[in-house]
Design a protein around this motif. Structure first.
Motif, PDB file in Angstrom:
ATOM      1  N   THR A  99       0.777  -1.308  -0.002  1.00 41.11           N
ATOM      2  CA  THR A  99      -0.024  -0.026  -0.140  1.00 41.11           C
ATOM      3  C   THR A  99       0.825   1.195  -0.024  1.00 41.11           C
ATOM      4  OG1 THR A  99      -1.759  -1.230   1.281  1.00 41.11           O
ATOM      5  CG2 THR A  99      -1.825   1.185   1.202  1.00 41.11           C
ATOM      6  N   LEU A 100       1.920   1.297   0.993  1.00 39.49           N
ATOM      7  CA  LEU A 100       2.849   2.385   0.911  1.00 39.49           C
ATOM      8  C   LEU A 100       3.521   2.511  -0.458  1.00 39.49           C
ATOM      9  CD1 LEU A 100       4.278   2.034   4.346  1.00 39.49           C
ATOM     10  CD2 LEU A 100       2.945   3.963   3.827  1.00 39.49           C
TER      11      LEU A 100
ATOM     12  N   SER B 156       1.048   3.918  -2.751  1.00 43.11           N
ATOM     13  CA  SER B 156       0.707   5.492  -2.497  1.00 43.11           C
ATOM     14  C   SER B 156       2.041   6.334  -3.150  1.00 43.11           C
ATOM     15  CB  SER B 156       0.748   5.797  -1.056  1.00 43.11           C
ATOM     16  OG  SER B 156      -0.440   5.086  -0.649  1.00 43.11           O
ATOM     17  N   PHE B 157       3.130   5.948  -2.644  1.00 42.42           N
ATOM     18  CA  PHE B 157       4.411   6.586  -3.188  1.00 42.42           C
ATOM     19  C   PHE B 157       4.599   6.685  -4.753  1.00 42.42           C
ATOM     20  CE2 PHE B 157       8.996   7.063  -3.898  1.00 42.42           C
ATOM     21  CZ  PHE B 157       9.285   8.212  -3.207  1.00 42.42           C
TER      22      PHE B 157
ATOM     23  N   THR C   5       1.996   6.667  -6.752  1.00 46.39           N
ATOM     24  CA  THR C   5       0.990   7.419  -7.279  1.00 46.39           C
ATOM     25  C   THR C   5       1.388   8.977  -7.177  1.00 46.39           C
ATOM     26  OG1 THR C   5      -0.741   5.820  -6.908  1.00 46.39           O
ATOM     27  CG2 THR C   5      -1.634   8.083  -6.977  1.00 46.39           C
ATOM     28  N   TYR C   6       1.794   9.246  -6.020  1.00 49.26           N
ATOM     29  CA  TYR C   6       2.523  10.451  -5.675  1.00 49.26           C
ATOM     30  C   TYR C   6       3.408  11.003  -6.677  1.00 49.26           C
ATOM     31  CZ  TYR C   6       5.190  14.336  -3.489  1.00 49.26           C
ATOM     32  OH  TYR C   6       5.701  15.548  -3.524  1.00 49.26           O
TER      33      TYR C   6
END
Length: 157
Positions: free
Chosen positions: A14-15, A18-19, A21-22
């Motif tokens: 998940t991290l 998210s990273f 995607t950022y």
């Protein structure tokens, strides 16, 4: 233990998602900002090119009016004043064009220089010839300006 390991892998996944995607959103935002900046500059150039062409054409009209009114002293002062005002506007438009384009504009200078030839015409036939030369110079300027605008649009990221 395998439940903890599975949870840890899920959290790390998940991290990582998210990273990534950022990072992708950041790159997209930077790219969109660059495109917007380039489009604003293109719009500024378009406005400056158009403003100069309009101003120098109005100046030509005023210079021709001065030439035609030379024999009428009562009207001559009025048209001289108008030509002077329009000359200042055309010069200002030329300065703005130079600032926005960031480079010398020899075709704009050439179009502007035709004013002296118009003023110096000795008869109506020469005046017509000088007007045609002026119009050709403005046309060459506009053609080159359109080329600059198309090139800047293609160069956008």
């Amino acid at each position: 233990m395998s439940a903890v390991l599975g949870s840890l892998i899920a959290v790390l996944g998940t991290l990582l998602g998210s990273f990534s995607t950022y990072l992708f959103q950041q790159r997209t935002a930077v790219r969109a900002e660059a495109v917007a900046r380039e489009e604003r500059l293109r719009q500024e150039r378009l406005a400056a090119y158009s403003e100069f062409a309009a101003a120098v054409t109005e100046l030509k009209r005023a210079v021709v009016a001065v030439w035609l009114q030379q024999s009428d002293p009562a009207e001559l002062n009025h048209v001289l004043s108008e030509a002077d005002r329009l000359g200042a506007l055309a010069e200002t438009a030329r300065f703005r064009l130079r600032l926005v384009s960031g480079q010398p504009e020899p075709l704009a200078d050439a179009a502007f220089a035709h004013m002296d030839a118009l003023r110096g015409a000795v008869d109506q036939a020469e005046l017509k010839l000088r007007e045609a030369e002026f119009e050709a110079a403005v046309s060459a300027f506009i053609t080159a300006a359109a080329g600059h605008l198309v090139v800047s649009r293609r160069a956008a990221p």
